[in-house]
Design an enzyme around this catalytic site. Structure first.
Site, PDB file in Angstrom:
ATOM      1  N   LYS A  14      -0.582  -2.509   5.191  1.00  0.00           N
ATOM      2  CA  LYS A  14      -0.028  -3.832   5.521  1.00  0.00           C
ATOM      3  C   LYS A  14       1.326  -4.065   4.873  1.00  0.00           C
ATOM      4  O   LYS A  14       2.254  -4.530   5.513  1.00  0.00           O
ATOM      5  CB  LYS A  14      -0.958  -4.960   5.041  1.00  0.00           C
ATOM      6  CG  LYS A  14      -2.327  -4.976   5.638  1.00  0.00           C
ATOM      7  CD  LYS A  14      -3.096  -6.237   5.209  1.00  0.00           C
ATOM      8  CE  LYS A  14      -3.317  -6.377   3.716  1.00  0.00           C
ATOM      9  NZ  LYS A  14      -4.179  -5.364   3.108  1.00  0.00           N
ATOM     10  N   ARG A  90      -7.317 -14.299   3.404  1.00  0.00           N
ATOM     11  CA  ARG A  90      -8.330 -13.310   3.022  1.00  0.00           C
ATOM     12  C   ARG A  90      -9.733 -13.890   3.063  1.00  0.00           C
ATOM     13  O   ARG A  90     -10.689 -13.187   2.776  1.00  0.00           O
ATOM     14  CB  ARG A  90      -8.049 -12.840   1.594  1.00  0.00           C
ATOM     15  CG  ARG A  90      -7.441 -11.436   1.495  1.00  0.00           C
ATOM     16  CD  ARG A  90      -7.208 -11.193   0.018  1.00  0.00           C
ATOM     17  NE  ARG A  90      -7.041  -9.827  -0.354  1.00  0.00           N
ATOM     18  CZ  ARG A  90      -5.864  -9.237  -0.539  1.00  0.00           C
ATOM     19  NH1 ARG A  90      -4.753  -9.874  -0.273  1.00  0.00           N
ATOM     20  NH2 ARG A  90      -5.817  -7.990  -0.970  1.00  0.00           N
ATOM     21  N   ARG A 129      -1.948   6.013  -4.735  1.00  0.00           N
ATOM     22  CA  ARG A 129      -0.977   4.975  -5.085  1.00  0.00           C
ATOM     23  C   ARG A 129      -1.089   4.613  -6.558  1.00  0.00           C
ATOM     24  O   ARG A 129      -0.083   4.356  -7.224  1.00  0.00           O
ATOM     25  CB  ARG A 129      -1.208   3.733  -4.207  1.00  0.00           C
ATOM     26  CG  ARG A 129      -0.138   2.675  -4.393  1.00  0.00           C
ATOM     27  CD  ARG A 129      -0.322   1.514  -3.434  1.00  0.00           C
ATOM     28  NE  ARG A 129      -1.356   0.609  -3.879  1.00  0.00           N
ATOM     29  CZ  ARG A 129      -1.770  -0.459  -3.194  1.00  0.00           C
ATOM     30  NH1 ARG A 129      -1.249  -0.709  -2.010  1.00  0.00           N
ATOM     31  NH2 ARG A 129      -2.699  -1.255  -3.660  1.00  0.00           N
ATOM     32  N   ARG A 135      -0.291  -0.450 -10.957  1.00  0.00           N
ATOM     33  CA  ARG A 135      -1.110  -1.638 -10.718  1.00  0.00           C
ATOM     34  C   ARG A 135      -2.449  -1.501 -11.421  1.00  0.00           C
ATOM     35  O   ARG A 135      -3.130  -0.485 -11.300  1.00  0.00           O
ATOM     36  CB  ARG A 135      -1.329  -1.833  -9.217  1.00  0.00           C
ATOM     37  CG  ARG A 135      -0.200  -2.578  -8.572  1.00  0.00           C
ATOM     38  CD  ARG A 135      -0.407  -2.762  -7.085  1.00  0.00           C
ATOM     39  NE  ARG A 135      -1.667  -3.391  -6.720  1.00  0.00           N
ATOM     40  CZ  ARG A 135      -1.907  -3.894  -5.514  1.00  0.00           C
ATOM     41  NH1 ARG A 135      -0.965  -3.832  -4.575  1.00  0.00           N
ATOM     42  NH2 ARG A 135      -3.062  -4.442  -5.238  1.00  0.00           N
ATOM     43  N   ARG A 146     -12.733  -3.912  -4.385  1.00  0.00           N
ATOM     44  CA  ARG A 146     -11.849  -4.558  -3.399  1.00  0.00           C
ATOM     45  C   ARG A 146     -12.342  -4.286  -1.978  1.00  0.00           C
ATOM     46  O   ARG A 146     -12.242  -5.154  -1.109  1.00  0.00           O
ATOM     47  CB  ARG A 146     -10.408  -4.070  -3.585  1.00  0.00           C
ATOM     48  CG  ARG A 146      -9.726  -4.781  -4.763  1.00  0.00           C
ATOM     49  CD  ARG A 146      -8.631  -3.956  -5.379  1.00  0.00           C
ATOM     50  NE  ARG A 146      -7.475  -3.797  -4.539  1.00  0.00           N
ATOM     51  CZ  ARG A 146      -6.574  -2.833  -4.698  1.00  0.00           C
ATOM     52  NH1 ARG A 146      -6.718  -1.945  -5.666  1.00  0.00           N
ATOM     53  NH2 ARG A 146      -5.529  -2.765  -3.915  1.00  0.00           N
TER      54      ARG A 146
HETATM   55  P1  AMP Z   1      -2.829  -7.154  -2.605  1.00  0.00           P
HETATM   56  O1  AMP Z   1      -1.507  -6.873  -3.227  1.00  0.00           O
HETATM   57  O2  AMP Z   1      -2.718  -7.877  -1.290  1.00  0.00           O
HETATM   58  O3  AMP Z   1      -3.707  -5.934  -2.515  1.00  0.00           O
HETATM   59  O4  AMP Z   1      -3.577  -8.167  -3.578  1.00  0.00           O
HETATM   60  C1  AMP Z   1      -3.895  -7.806  -4.898  1.00  0.00           C
HETATM   61  C2  AMP Z   1      -4.911  -8.774  -5.475  1.00  0.00           C
HETATM   62  O5  AMP Z   1      -4.348 -10.092  -5.506  1.00  0.00           O
HETATM   63  C3  AMP Z   1      -6.202  -8.921  -4.695  1.00  0.00           C
HETATM   64  O6  AMP Z   1      -7.152  -7.919  -5.000  1.00  0.00           O
HETATM   65  C4  AMP Z   1      -6.667 -10.314  -5.145  1.00  0.00           C
HETATM   66  O7  AMP Z   1      -7.203 -10.278  -6.447  1.00  0.00           O
HETATM   67  C5  AMP Z   1      -5.350 -11.061  -5.208  1.00  0.00           C
HETATM   68  N1  AMP Z   1      -4.996 -11.673  -3.908  1.00  0.00           N
HETATM   69  C6  AMP Z   1      -3.940 -11.358  -3.099  1.00  0.00           C
HETATM   70  N2  AMP Z   1      -3.936 -12.113  -2.007  1.00  0.00           N
HETATM   71  C7  AMP Z   1      -5.021 -12.930  -2.105  1.00  0.00           C
HETATM   72  C8  AMP Z   1      -5.582 -13.933  -1.271  1.00  0.00           C
HETATM   73  N3  AMP Z   1      -5.034 -14.246  -0.093  1.00  0.00           N
HETATM   74  N4  AMP Z   1      -6.711 -14.555  -1.700  1.00  0.00           N
HETATM   75  C9  AMP Z   1      -7.278 -14.262  -2.882  1.00  0.00           C
HETATM   76  N5  AMP Z   1      -6.815 -13.322  -3.712  1.00  0.00           N
HETATM   77  C10 AMP Z   1      -5.686 -12.651  -3.327  1.00  0.00           C
END
Ligand code: AMP
Length: 193
Positions: A14, A90, A129, A135, A146
């Site tokens: 994404k 999400r 990654r 991260r 996740r």
């Molecule tokens: P991402 O970079 O999109 O993989 O997001 C990393 C982490 O940020 C996720 O595993 C969640 O802990 C948090 N996070 C990101 N976007 C959301 C969202 N829309 N709702 C809740 N938690 C989020």
């Protein structure tokens, strides 16, 4: 203003695709993960709260994320050509809140593109990654969580948009360019070019 959601599990590409599309169409890329990581990096109260969830691979509470998006829309809606949402919504509650926030401003979600990649490939990509991303949630335990959280809380969001006839499924395995070409066909369908 065009509003696109790029949907899919962690590791489905994404972020990579959203960046390319944002550049190509002049849309603003909105990654809630990036916004939250920036809050964590700046050690804001929101960031300190969010970090405890993020490190485990759990979702940050809806109220926090929806508040962040509400502020962003108040700031930017109507001033940009479009938004490409990456990693948001999400949960179904987030999707409902986004619809409400956009409707209040006379906008809507125009298209949702869902990237499909099988779990083995997702784990492989995320572990790879993790070797370079730095991260704290790209470790095997958080990655597994996740994916569970995605299945339980996020996957139902696809049905929410399918019911609105806005969902297009896209194969997320292949070259970045080939996948991008398919995504562009869908975006072109809503920008009318
Ligand atoms: P991402 O970079 O999109 O993989 O997001 C990393 C982490 O940020 C996720 O595993 C969640 O802990 C948090 N996070 C990101 N976007 C959301 C969202 N829309 N709702 C809740 N938690 C989020």
């Amino acid at each position: 203003m065009i509003n696109i959601v790029l949907f899919g599990p962690p590791g489905s590409g994404k972020g990579t695709q959203a960046k390319i599309l944002a550049e190509k169409y002049g849309f603003q890329h909105v990654s809630t993960g990036d916004l939250l990581r920036s809050e964590v990096g700046n050690e804001t109260p929101l960031g300190l709260e969010a970090k405890t969830y993020m490190d485990k691979g759990d979702l940050v509470p809806d109220v926090v994320v929806i508040g962040m998006i509400g502020n962003l829309l108040d700031d930017k809606a109507g001033k940009v050509k479009g938004f490409i949402f990456d990693g948001f919504p999400r949960t179904v509650a987030q999707a409902e809140a986004l619809d409400k926030l956009l409707t209040e401003k006379s906008y809507q979600i125009n298209k949702v593109m869902s990237l499909h990649v099988d779990d083995d490939e997702l784990v492989r990509r995320l572990v790879e990654r993790g070797k370079v991303s730095g991260r704290s949630d790209d470790n095997e335990e958080a990655i597994r969580n996740r994916l569970v959280v995605y299945g339980d809380n996020t996957a139902p969001v696809a049905d929410y948009y399918a019911d609105q006839l806005k969902l297009s499924d896209v194969v997320g395995v292949g070259s970045i360019d080939d996948i991008n070409a398919v995504l562009c066909e869908h975006v072109n369908g809503v920008v009318g070019s």
